[in-house]
Design an enzyme around this catalytic site. Structure first.
Site, PDB file in Angstrom:
ATOM      1  N   CYS A  68       0.835  -1.193   0.000  1.00  0.00           N
ATOM      2  CA  CYS A  68       0.000   0.000   0.000  1.00  0.00           C
ATOM      3  C   CYS A  68       0.883   1.263   0.000  1.00  0.00           C
ATOM      4  CB  CYS A  68      -0.972  -0.037   1.173  1.00  0.00           C
ATOM      5  SG  CYS A  68      -2.334   1.158   1.014  1.00  0.00           S
ATOM      6  N   HIS A  81      -3.804  -4.953  -0.116  1.00  0.00           N
ATOM      7  CA  HIS A  81      -3.349  -5.459   1.180  1.00  0.00           C
ATOM      8  C   HIS A  81      -3.381  -6.990   1.189  1.00  0.00           C
ATOM      9  CE1 HIS A  81      -3.211  -1.679   3.504  1.00  0.00           C
ATOM     10  NE2 HIS A  81      -4.156  -1.285   2.663  1.00  0.00           N
ATOM     11  N   GLU A 116      -2.320  -8.876   3.450  1.00  0.00           N
ATOM     12  CA  GLU A 116      -2.628  -9.313   4.815  1.00  0.00           C
ATOM     13  C   GLU A 116      -4.131  -9.294   5.101  1.00  0.00           C
ATOM     14  OE1 GLU A 116      -2.418  -4.861   5.300  1.00  0.00           O
ATOM     15  OE2 GLU A 116      -1.472  -6.388   4.021  1.00  0.00           O
TER      16      GLU A 116
END
Length: 230
Positions: free
Chosen positions: A86, A190, A192
């Site tokens: 990001c 993202h 994650e």
């Protein structure tokens, strides 16, 4: 390194963003992450993750204050794998237009500009399919050529060199959402927060750092897209 020994990855801590969620995801992906702002620890780690949310100018200010600009540039120059997530990906570019503009790390030629959405609202938030331009990249091991990832952003990078584009998505108009230049990998989305596909990508990056997925000669110089990118 033993296949059963998790590779240590340094998560660069400059006080902005999603360090803990990245740490947990990397642990789930089989790595041994360490959150640190210590330049020596960053220099010695087999691989680095540069996460981040927030404003580009403030992030660069924090990196300078902590003495982390040169260690990050040196890591890529030496061929160490670095993953920007990001804002961390945006920081690798030469400059950003955000909040009046600021100079970046200059690892990837190009700039970061406001996302052109064709009238769709900003920020762009949610799952979006990414089309990968370089499916042979080691970062994409085990992933299909098209795969959805979770995005939250209002700006997007514009690489100066087409060969640095790793993936694109569409939100109103097409935008670059993943890049690769030498040993630097960057994603606007993202991983994650992107479920199984995101964990697979993080596991692939850990494998790169452990030496299992790195192509010979991966350095910061390449300007062309080779037959076996990596």
């Amino acid at each position: 390194m033993s296949a059963h020994t998790p590779v240590e990855l340094a998560i660069v801590d400059y006080g902005m963003g999603n360090r803990r969620s990245v740490e947990k995801a990397l642990e789930h992906a089989g790595a041994a992450p360490v959150i640190t702002a210590d330049p020596a620890r960053i220099a010695s780690a087999p691989g680095l993750v540069l996460p981040g949310v927030g404003a580009f100018p403030k992030a660069m200010e924090r990196l300078r204050e902590l003495g982390l600009v040169e260690p990050l540039r040196a890591a890529v120059a030496q061929g160490k794998p670095v993953l920007g997530i990001c804002l961390g990906m945006q920081l690798a570019f030469e400059r950003s237009a955000e909040l009046g503009g600021a100079e970046g790390l200059g690892i990837v030629p190009g700039e970061v500009l406001a996302l052109e959405t064709g009238g769709l609202k900003l920020p762009h938030i949610g799952w979006n399919e990414v089309s990968f331009a370089r499916p042979d990249s080691p970062l994409l091991a085990g992933l299909p050529s098209r795969c959805a990832f979770y995005h939250v952003h209002s700006l997007a990078p514009r690489p100066a060199e087409p060969a640095d584009v790793l993936g694109t998505a569409v939100y109103g108009t097409s935008f670059v959402t993943a890049v690769q230049r030498g040993s630097f990998y960057g994603v606007q989305f993202h991983p994650e927060k992107s479920s199984a596909a995101g964990l697979r990508m993080l596991a692939a990056f850990a494998a790169i750092c452990a030496g299992a997925g790195r192509a010979p000669g991966a350095r910061s110089e390449p300007h062309r897209q080779p037959a076996a990118a990596g």
